[in-house]
Design an enzyme around this catalytic site. Structure first.
Site, PDB file in Angstrom:
ATOM      1  N   PHE A   2       0.579 -24.237   2.689  1.00  0.00           N
ATOM      2  CA  PHE A   2       1.589 -25.078   3.302  1.00  0.00           C
ATOM      3  C   PHE A   2       1.942 -24.549   4.682  1.00  0.00           C
ATOM      4  O   PHE A   2       1.711 -23.388   5.015  1.00  0.00           O
ATOM      5  CB  PHE A   2       2.851 -25.139   2.424  1.00  0.00           C
ATOM      6  CG  PHE A   2       3.519 -23.818   2.214  1.00  0.00           C
ATOM      7  CD1 PHE A   2       4.553 -23.391   3.037  1.00  0.00           C
ATOM      8  CD2 PHE A   2       3.116 -22.974   1.185  1.00  0.00           C
ATOM      9  CE1 PHE A   2       5.172 -22.169   2.844  1.00  0.00           C
ATOM     10  CE2 PHE A   2       3.727 -21.747   0.981  1.00  0.00           C
ATOM     11  CZ  PHE A   2       4.761 -21.336   1.818  1.00  0.00           C
ATOM     12  N   CYS A   3       2.508 -25.453   5.506  1.00  0.00           N
ATOM     13  CA  CYS A   3       2.991 -25.096   6.837  1.00  0.00           C
ATOM     14  C   CYS A   3       4.141 -26.040   7.178  1.00  0.00           C
ATOM     15  O   CYS A   3       4.599 -26.800   6.328  1.00  0.00           O
ATOM     16  CB  CYS A   3       1.876 -25.170   7.875  1.00  0.00           C
ATOM     17  SG  CYS A   3       1.118 -26.804   8.030  1.00  0.00           S
ATOM     18  N   THR A   4       4.615 -26.017   8.398  1.00  0.00           N
ATOM     19  CA  THR A   4       5.821 -26.767   8.759  1.00  0.00           C
ATOM     20  C   THR A   4       5.647 -28.268   8.580  1.00  0.00           C
ATOM     21  O   THR A   4       6.418 -28.919   7.885  1.00  0.00           O
ATOM     22  CB  THR A   4       6.226 -26.461  10.203  1.00  0.00           C
ATOM     23  OG1 THR A   4       6.316 -25.057  10.378  1.00  0.00           O
ATOM     24  CG2 THR A   4       7.561 -27.107  10.548  1.00  0.00           C
TER      25      THR A   4
END
Length: 324
Positions: free
Chosen positions: A191-193
């Site tokens: 996951f990331c922003t």
């Protein structure tokens, strides 16, 4: 790195719309797209940063809702961008100070030639289904963001690569692969922003021979918007690349501020450090700056305060880059 204060919204104005967007699309001549897009943004009073490259578009922009709609229509009309990934939120103040449209080698810098998210990205998992995936005992959860982002919030149990830049992620994974994956074939969830870094990170892992790779569709921001806090596995706040600094559940404003010397996020308790001086230094950067630099920062802060007292904006500070 001169600073300028966000411009307040008048009582008669609508809230500022903020659009975080990206799309991997094959642009034959990204430079030719730059000027028309920049001109339209400026004509509409839209501010922020947009990156263009042969692999697509990435950025965050803010403005009046109708103006943002018109710019987004322009972006969706670009080749391959009809289904661009767009995450909307609002801000009480304009979170950017100018409009920049830049042409780069990559829209999110990984430095791995041949990685193609259009054909090789992992499996998308919706925010509503994310908890079930990461609760499975054979799922390895990896945060692909930079160390300063992870420090203020992440999912419970996530692996922190402790990377200073997304460019460092491939080397970190190759060095840690055996320790992470062992001899089995676990699921890897990343996951990331906003989702863009995971498009590349999952494509990279698949190119490295990892078969079951998943990523959070819409990123942390979509999760915080869609998943009720009482069901959430998110802990802390999510760093964002604008003057809001961080957001929490429901995309509510966070509690972090920025050090204007090093641009790192600061928790309220960081402001109590004897090394913190507003606009000048914090505990993260005090030892890496000379007294001459700090004196220059003090003068900059003095000019910011003078401009604020006159009700003016102070021009010249550096914006955050888009989600890199």
């Amino acid at each position: 790195m001169d600073r300028m204060m966000p411009q307040p919204v008048s009582e008669t104005d609508a809230a500022i719309a903020v659009a975080a967007l990206y799309c991997f699309a094959p642009f034959a001549d990204p430079a030719a797209l730059r000027d028309p897009l920049a001109s339209m943004c400026r004509a509409e009073g839209v501010r922020g940063t947009i990156l263009l490259a042969a692999e697509g578009i990435n950025g965050t922009i803010a403005g009046r809702p109708a103006a943002i709609d018109r710019v987004l229509d322009h972006i969706r009309a670009l080749p391959g961008c009809a289904a661009a990934n767009i995450k909307m939120s609002t801000a009480a103040e304009m979170p950017f100070h100018r409009m920049k449209v830049r042409v780069k080698q990559e829209i999110v810098t990984m430095g791995q030639p041949g990685i193609d998210p259009l054909t090789g990205a992992g499996t998308y998992v919706s925010a509503r289904d994310w908890n079930a995936l990461i609760a499975q005992p054979d799922t390895i959860l990896i945060d692909t963001r930079n160390d300063y982002e992870v420090r203020i919030g992440s999912f419970a149990g996530a692996v922190d690569p402790q990377t200073a830049s997304f460019r460092d992620f491939p080397e970190w994974f190759r060095a840690q692969r055996d320790a992470l994956l062992g001899a089995g074939t676990p699921k890897v969830a990343m996951f990331c922003t906003g989702g863009i870094r995971c498009e590349k990170a999952t494509a990279f892992l698949k190119a490295e021979g990892v078969e079951e790779v998943y990523h959070l569709d819409g990123g942390i921001l979509k999760y915080l918007e869609d998943v009720p806090e009482e069901e959430s596995r998110w802990q802390g706040e999510c760093f964002v690349f604008d003057e809001r600094v961080a957001v929490g559940h429901g995309l509510s404003p966070g509690t972090h501020s920025l050090c204007r010397a090093c641009r790192l996020p600061l928790a309220p308790q960081d402001l109590e450090s004897p090394l913190y001086e507003e606009g000048v230094s914090c505990a993260h950067c005090h030892a890496t700056r000379t007294e001459a630099q700090r004196q220059a920062y003090r003068e900059r802060e003095r000019q910011v305060n003078l401009a604020r007292a006159r009700g003016e904006a102070h021009v010249g500070r550096v914006e955050h880059a888009a989600d890199e």
